[in-house]
Design a protein around this motif. Structure first.
Motif, PDB file in Angstrom:
ATOM      1  N   ARG A  67       0.956  -1.353   0.013  1.00  0.00           N
ATOM      2  CA  ARG A  67      -0.083  -0.114  -0.037  1.00  0.00           C
ATOM      3  C   ARG A  67       0.780   1.311   0.153  1.00  0.00           C
ATOM      4  N   ASP A  68       0.666   2.251  -0.929  1.00  0.00           N
ATOM      5  CA  ASP A  68       1.550   3.270  -0.839  1.00  0.00           C
ATOM      6  C   ASP A  68       1.325   4.368   0.006  1.00  0.00           C
ATOM      7  N   ARG A  69       2.018   5.418   0.197  1.00  0.00           N
ATOM      8  CA  ARG A  69       1.924   6.620   1.316  1.00  0.00           C
ATOM      9  C   ARG A  69       0.470   7.251   1.174  1.00  0.00           C
ATOM     10  N   VAL A  70      -0.179   7.255   0.155  1.00  0.00           N
ATOM     11  CA  VAL A  70      -1.420   7.900  -0.013  1.00  0.00           C
ATOM     12  C   VAL A  70      -2.631   7.039   0.410  1.00  0.00           C
ATOM     13  N   GLY A  71      -2.282   5.625   0.597  1.00  0.00           N
ATOM     14  CA  GLY A  71      -3.327   4.644   1.013  1.00  0.00           C
ATOM     15  C   GLY A  71      -3.795   3.882   0.156  1.00  0.00           C
ATOM     16  N   GLN A  72      -3.343   3.843  -1.014  1.00  0.00           N
ATOM     17  CA  GLN A  72      -3.876   2.865  -2.243  1.00  0.00           C
ATOM     18  C   GLN A  72      -3.132   1.660  -2.396  1.00  0.00           C
ATOM     19  N   TRP A  73      -3.862   0.778  -2.765  1.00  0.00           N
ATOM     20  CA  TRP A  73      -3.296  -0.680  -3.010  1.00  0.00           C
ATOM     21  C   TRP A  73      -2.586  -0.624  -4.138  1.00  0.00           C
ATOM     22  N   THR A  74      -1.422  -1.371  -4.137  1.00  0.00           N
ATOM     23  CA  THR A  74      -0.419  -1.557  -5.333  1.00  0.00           C
ATOM     24  C   THR A  74      -0.913  -2.356  -6.386  1.00  0.00           C
ATOM     25  N   TYR A  75      -0.614  -2.113  -7.459  1.00  0.00           N
ATOM     26  CA  TYR A  75      -0.968  -2.954  -8.619  1.00  0.00           C
ATOM     27  C   TYR A  75      -0.556  -4.447  -8.119  1.00  0.00           C
ATOM     28  N   GLN A  76       0.734  -4.773  -7.722  1.00  0.00           N
ATOM     29  CA  GLN A  76       1.204  -6.032  -7.457  1.00  0.00           C
ATOM     30  C   GLN A  76       0.355  -6.872  -6.554  1.00  0.00           C
ATOM     31  N   PHE A  77      -0.081  -5.733  -5.431  1.00  0.00           N
ATOM     32  CA  PHE A  77      -0.689  -6.559  -4.346  1.00  0.00           C
ATOM     33  C   PHE A  77      -2.066  -6.963  -4.662  1.00  0.00           C
ATOM     34  N   ALA A  78      -2.676  -5.880  -5.390  1.00  0.00           N
ATOM     35  CA  ALA A  78      -4.173  -6.041  -5.701  1.00  0.00           C
ATOM     36  C   ALA A  78      -4.511  -7.213  -6.629  1.00  0.00           C
ATOM     37  N   VAL A  79      -3.387  -7.216  -7.735  1.00  0.00           N
ATOM     38  CA  VAL A  79      -3.897  -8.392  -8.656  1.00  0.00           C
ATOM     39  C   VAL A  79      -3.717  -9.861  -8.120  1.00  0.00           C
ATOM     40  N   THR A  80      -2.624  -9.899  -7.309  1.00  0.00           N
ATOM     41  CA  THR A  80      -2.299 -11.155  -6.905  1.00  0.00           C
ATOM     42  C   THR A  80      -3.252 -11.499  -5.836  1.00  0.00           C
TER      43      THR A  80
END
Ligand SMILES: [Zn+2]
Length: 272
Positions: A155-168
């Motif tokens: 999760r980035d500093r803005v609070g968004q899930w990253t591509y790598q995490f979300a798709v997995t």
């Protein structure tokens, strides 16, 4: 476009079902009109996904799956695999001497014990070790996530899930067994297999990475997530079958462009 040819062609050749997932984890870059355009283009070409969940209104939309990601994160946290990271992309670039492209996180915050609070990123501990898999087109692959990406941003500093995490998480949760995507994502696969295993998946999906088309300037012609070229071809009077044939020949799947129907795409792969 090329991705659609590969996806439907291979899925049909194998008797699989194409599932639709709206990957709008990046709230700044997602636009409802992109989604409508993509779905309208696919429908015009005769490429219908079976929406996951079975009902027509239920497709897997990442922005609706907050609780699924939060639960996956909690599972990793309980195993002590997640830590907070205060570094910006710029700071990581300065540390590693890299300014563009993929940055390998050097583990700066790994043992700092920072609190997991708003404004901090969250990273997964990625230990050394190789990941091996057989790509459906490229053959045997060996990757080492720890030296390619380092500890993975969840999760980035803005609070968004990253591509790598979300798709997995999605691939694991939806029990996706075949992933067909462009070669630009090949380097992501080892780390996604690692993450999936840490999430409890025993058997990773089969991956197929297909070539991307580049213009002579080196600009990617066909992005898997948005392709306005179809609209232009349609405006010039080409039929859906003309467009599919053109894309299949550009992808090197036919010697020269001749019309092909969406039902016949599997035939391009059956002999392979
Ligand atoms: Zn850090």
């Amino acid at each position: 476009m090329v991705n659609a040819i590969y996806t439907w062609g291979i899925a049909r050749a194998l008797g699989g079902t194409v599932l639709l997932r709206i990957e709008d984890h990046d709230r700044e870059r997602s636009r409802p009109e992109y989604e409508r355009e993509i779905l309208a283009d696919l429908a015009w070409l005769g490429l219908q996904p079976r929406e996951h969940g079975g009902t027509s209104s239920a497709c897997a939309r990442q922005s609706d799956r907050e609780s699924v990601y939060a639960e996956a994160l909690a599972r990793l946290q309980r195993r002590g695999l997640v830590y907070a990271c205060a570094c910006s992309r710029k700071e990581i670039g300065q540390l590693t001497g890299e300014t563009a492209g993929e940055l390998c996180y050097p583990g700066t915050c790994r043992d700092r014990g920072l609190p997991c609070e708003a404004g901090s990123g969250l990273r997964l501990r990625v230990d050394a070790g190789l990941e091996r898999f057989d790509d459906g087109l490229l053959g045997a692959q060996v990757q080492e996530p720890a030296s390619q990406s380092g500890d993975l941003l969840i999760r980035d500093r803005v609070g968004q899930w990253t591509y790598q995490f979300a798709v997995t998480v999605d691939d694991t949760d939806q029990q996706i067994d075949l992933v067909i995507r462009g070669e630009d994502l090949l380097a992501s696969t080892g780390r996604q297999i690692r993450l999936a295993r840490l999430l409890g998946r025993t058997r990773p999906p089969v991956y197929v990475h297909h070539p991307l088309l580049y213009a002579s300037t080196g600009v990617k012609l066909s992005k898997s997530n948005r392709d306005t070229g179809i609209r232009e071809l349609r405006a010039r009077g080409l039929s859906p079958n003309d467009v599919l044939g053109l894309a299949a020949s550009r992808a090197g799947l036919m010697e020269r462009p001749c019309p092909v129907s969406s039902e016949k795409l599997a035939g391009l792969f059956a002999a392979r």
